[in-house]
Design an enzyme around this catalytic site. Structure first.
Site, PDB file in Angstrom:
ATOM      1  N   TYR A 156       0.899  -1.099  -0.010  1.00  0.00           N
ATOM      2  CA  TYR A 156       0.074  -0.032  -0.096  1.00  0.00           C
ATOM      3  C   TYR A 156       0.767   1.291  -0.086  1.00  0.00           C
ATOM      4  CZ  TYR A 156      -3.364   3.522   1.812  1.00  0.00           C
ATOM      5  OH  TYR A 156      -4.216   4.487   1.881  1.00  0.00           O
ATOM      6  N   LYS A 160       1.170   4.593  -2.700  1.00  0.00           N
ATOM      7  CA  LYS A 160       1.087   5.829  -2.290  1.00  0.00           C
ATOM      8  C   LYS A 160       2.180   6.757  -2.702  1.00  0.00           C
ATOM      9  CE  LYS A 160      -3.444   5.428  -1.249  1.00  0.00           C
ATOM     10  NZ  LYS A 160      -4.425   6.078  -2.139  1.00  0.00           N
TER      11      LYS A 160
HETATM   12  P1  NDP Z   1     -13.402   3.664   2.117  1.00  0.00           P
HETATM   13  O1  NDP Z   1     -13.226   2.170   1.744  1.00  0.00           O
HETATM   14  O2  NDP Z   1     -13.989   3.863   3.415  1.00  0.00           O
HETATM   15  O3  NDP Z   1     -14.153   4.064   0.816  1.00  0.00           O
HETATM   16  C1  NDP Z   1     -13.750   3.564  -0.597  1.00  0.00           C
HETATM   17  C2  NDP Z   1     -14.606   4.182  -1.780  1.00  0.00           C
HETATM   18  O4  NDP Z   1     -14.053   4.012  -2.841  1.00  0.00           O
HETATM   19  C3  NDP Z   1     -16.158   3.712  -1.550  1.00  0.00           C
HETATM   20  O5  NDP Z   1     -16.817   4.864  -2.206  1.00  0.00           O
HETATM   21  C4  NDP Z   1     -15.921   2.703  -2.622  1.00  0.00           C
HETATM   22  O6  NDP Z   1     -17.159   2.157  -3.327  1.00  0.00           O
HETATM   23  C5  NDP Z   1     -15.003   3.011  -3.455  1.00  0.00           C
HETATM   24  N1  NDP Z   1     -14.186   2.053  -4.288  1.00  0.00           N
HETATM   25  C6  NDP Z   1     -13.451   1.006  -3.583  1.00  0.00           C
HETATM   26  N2  NDP Z   1     -12.745   0.245  -4.456  1.00  0.00           N
HETATM   27  C7  NDP Z   1     -13.175   0.731  -5.710  1.00  0.00           C
HETATM   28  C8  NDP Z   1     -12.759   0.566  -6.872  1.00  0.00           C
HETATM   29  N3  NDP Z   1     -12.016  -0.591  -7.236  1.00  0.00           N
HETATM   30  N4  NDP Z   1     -13.129   1.394  -7.690  1.00  0.00           N
HETATM   31  C9  NDP Z   1     -13.961   2.447  -7.685  1.00  0.00           C
HETATM   32  N5  NDP Z   1     -14.288   2.441  -6.453  1.00  0.00           N
HETATM   33  C10 NDP Z   1     -13.913   1.950  -5.349  1.00  0.00           C
HETATM   34  O7  NDP Z   1     -12.088   4.290   1.817  1.00  0.00           O
HETATM   35  P2  NDP Z   1     -11.565   5.736   2.282  1.00  0.00           P
HETATM   36  O8  NDP Z   1     -12.685   6.711   2.191  1.00  0.00           O
HETATM   37  O9  NDP Z   1     -10.808   5.471   3.743  1.00  0.00           O
HETATM   38  O10 NDP Z   1     -10.536   6.035   1.194  1.00  0.00           O
HETATM   39  C11 NDP Z   1     -10.253   6.790   0.183  1.00  0.00           C
HETATM   40  C12 NDP Z   1      -9.077   7.095  -0.225  1.00  0.00           C
HETATM   41  O11 NDP Z   1      -8.267   7.786   0.785  1.00  0.00           O
HETATM   42  C13 NDP Z   1      -8.156   5.764  -0.620  1.00  0.00           C
HETATM   43  O12 NDP Z   1      -7.331   6.189  -1.774  1.00  0.00           O
HETATM   44  C14 NDP Z   1      -7.281   5.417   0.527  1.00  0.00           C
HETATM   45  O13 NDP Z   1      -6.291   4.877   0.021  1.00  0.00           O
HETATM   46  C15 NDP Z   1      -7.148   7.102   0.902  1.00  0.00           C
HETATM   47  N6  NDP Z   1      -6.490   7.181   2.347  1.00  0.00           N
HETATM   48  C16 NDP Z   1      -7.640   6.794   3.209  1.00  0.00           C
HETATM   49  C17 NDP Z   1      -6.814   6.960   4.710  1.00  0.00           C
HETATM   50  C18 NDP Z   1      -7.844   6.604   5.858  1.00  0.00           C
HETATM   51  O14 NDP Z   1      -7.187   6.586   6.862  1.00  0.00           O
HETATM   52  N7  NDP Z   1      -9.117   6.382   5.760  1.00  0.00           N
HETATM   53  C19 NDP Z   1      -5.791   7.414   4.741  1.00  0.00           C
HETATM   54  C20 NDP Z   1      -4.850   7.787   3.969  1.00  0.00           C
HETATM   55  C21 NDP Z   1      -5.210   7.641   2.639  1.00  0.00           C
HETATM   56  P3  NDP Z   1     -17.742   0.685  -3.253  1.00  0.00           P
HETATM   57  O15 NDP Z   1     -18.356   0.532  -1.790  1.00  0.00           O
HETATM   58  O16 NDP Z   1     -18.807   0.724  -4.392  1.00  0.00           O
HETATM   59  O17 NDP Z   1     -16.614  -0.227  -3.423  1.00  0.00           O
END
Ligand code: NDP
Length: 247
Positions: A156, A160
């Site tokens: 991961y 990033k």
């Molecule tokens: P969540 O798992 O809470 O939400 C993910 C979202 O992305 C959902 O809307 C999901 O939709 C969608 N999604 C997942 N897989 C895919 C895919 N293959 N194609 C399209 N959509 C997809 O994640 P977060 O909100 O926590 O994370 C969002 C971003 O922030 C990511 O890039 C993560 O790496 C980054 N991030 C998060 C951190 C954290 O602590 N939460 C910290 C640092 C970075 P569905 O339900 O339909 O799959």
């Protein structure tokens, strides 16, 4: 007074839950018309669209797995078809498979790379075809793309880190067209992906200077600034929003 993003169109990948849903709602509140993609959960995506419409905004949800290049290209085309232009792309869709590196399978590595890196590159390429001067490419990287405090995040973190240098490199290619490219690097944010409760959360919270998880609106606020005309002299930047975790 007109809103900061009035007349702009934004596409947010992975906009149905978590950070992406908060970004979609915030950019819509700032006046943008918004397209979101999702992978699986159509009802969560339509709830985001409804919330935006209730607030007087316009939004559309598009099913497109970020790992599927054809689906991603179709999502960009659907955004253009629906709203006529594309000004802001937020590469937010991402996933993590936490486990020790030596136990991680190649299939698991491929999945994380395909969504977090390949998806970001392919979506950006498709979006750039439609972007004009003033365009914004914003990626959601991670604080662990800079410094890593915990084991279990090797693949991961590598993705990033790739998002970070992708941002810097692309800024050099599209700056002449008046398009900026920036990377927001969140620390621990309370979502389904990284819940603020449970054993996994304890060391993350302790590693922050503010001694707490962040909330999704604190990331959406940073994205809203980068999306707005006020960030016009920022490009190739990595903006860490992590409660001081990497301080
Ligand atoms: P969540 O798992 O809470 O939400 C993910 C979202 O992305 C959902 O809307 C999901 O939709 C969608 N999604 C997942 N897989 C895919 C895919 N293959 N194609 C399209 N959509 C997809 O994640 P977060 O909100 O926590 O994370 C969002 C971003 O922030 C990511 O890039 C993560 O790496 C980054 N991030 C998060 C951190 C954290 O602590 N939460 C910290 C640092 C970075 P569905 O339900 O339909 O799959």
């Amino acid at each position: 007074m007109s809103k900061k993003l009035e007349g702009k169109v934004a596409l947010i990948t992975g906009g149905s839950r978590g950070i992406g849903a908060a970004i979609a709602k915030r950019l819509a509140a700032d006046g943008a018309q918004v397209a979101i993609t999702y992978a699986k959960d159509a009802s969560a995506a339509s709830a985001v669209v409804k919330a935006i419409e209730l607030g007087g905004g316009k939004a559309v949800a598009i099913q497109a797995d970020a790992a599927n290049v054809e689906a991603v290209k179709a999502a960009v085309e659907k955004t253009i078809e629906t709203f006529g232009q594309l000004d802001v792309l937020v590469n937010n869709a991402g996933t993590v498979i936490p486990k020790p590196f030596e136990e991680t399978t190649l299939e698991e590595m491929d999945r994380v790379i395909d969504i977090n890196v390949r998806g970001t590159l392919a979506t950006t390429q498709a979006a750039l075809r439609h972007m004009k001067s003033g365009g914004r490419i914003i990626s959601i990287g991670s604080a662990v793309g800079d410094r890593v405090q915990t084991p279990g995040l090797v693949a991961y973190s590598a993705t990033k880190g790739a998002v970070k240098i992708f941002t810097q490199a692309l800024s050099r290619e599209v700056g002449g067209r008046g398009i900026t490219v920036n990377n927001i690097q969140p620390g621990p944010i309370d979502t389904d992906l990284n819940p603020a409760s449970g054993d996994w959360a304890v060391p993350q919270k302790a590693a922050t200077a503010l001694d707490r998880y962040g909330n999704v609106d604190e990331i959406a606020a940073a994205v809203a600034f980068i999306a707005s005309p006020e960030s016009s002299y920022m490009t190739g930047s990595n903006i860490t929003v992590d409660g001081g975790m990497n301080a």
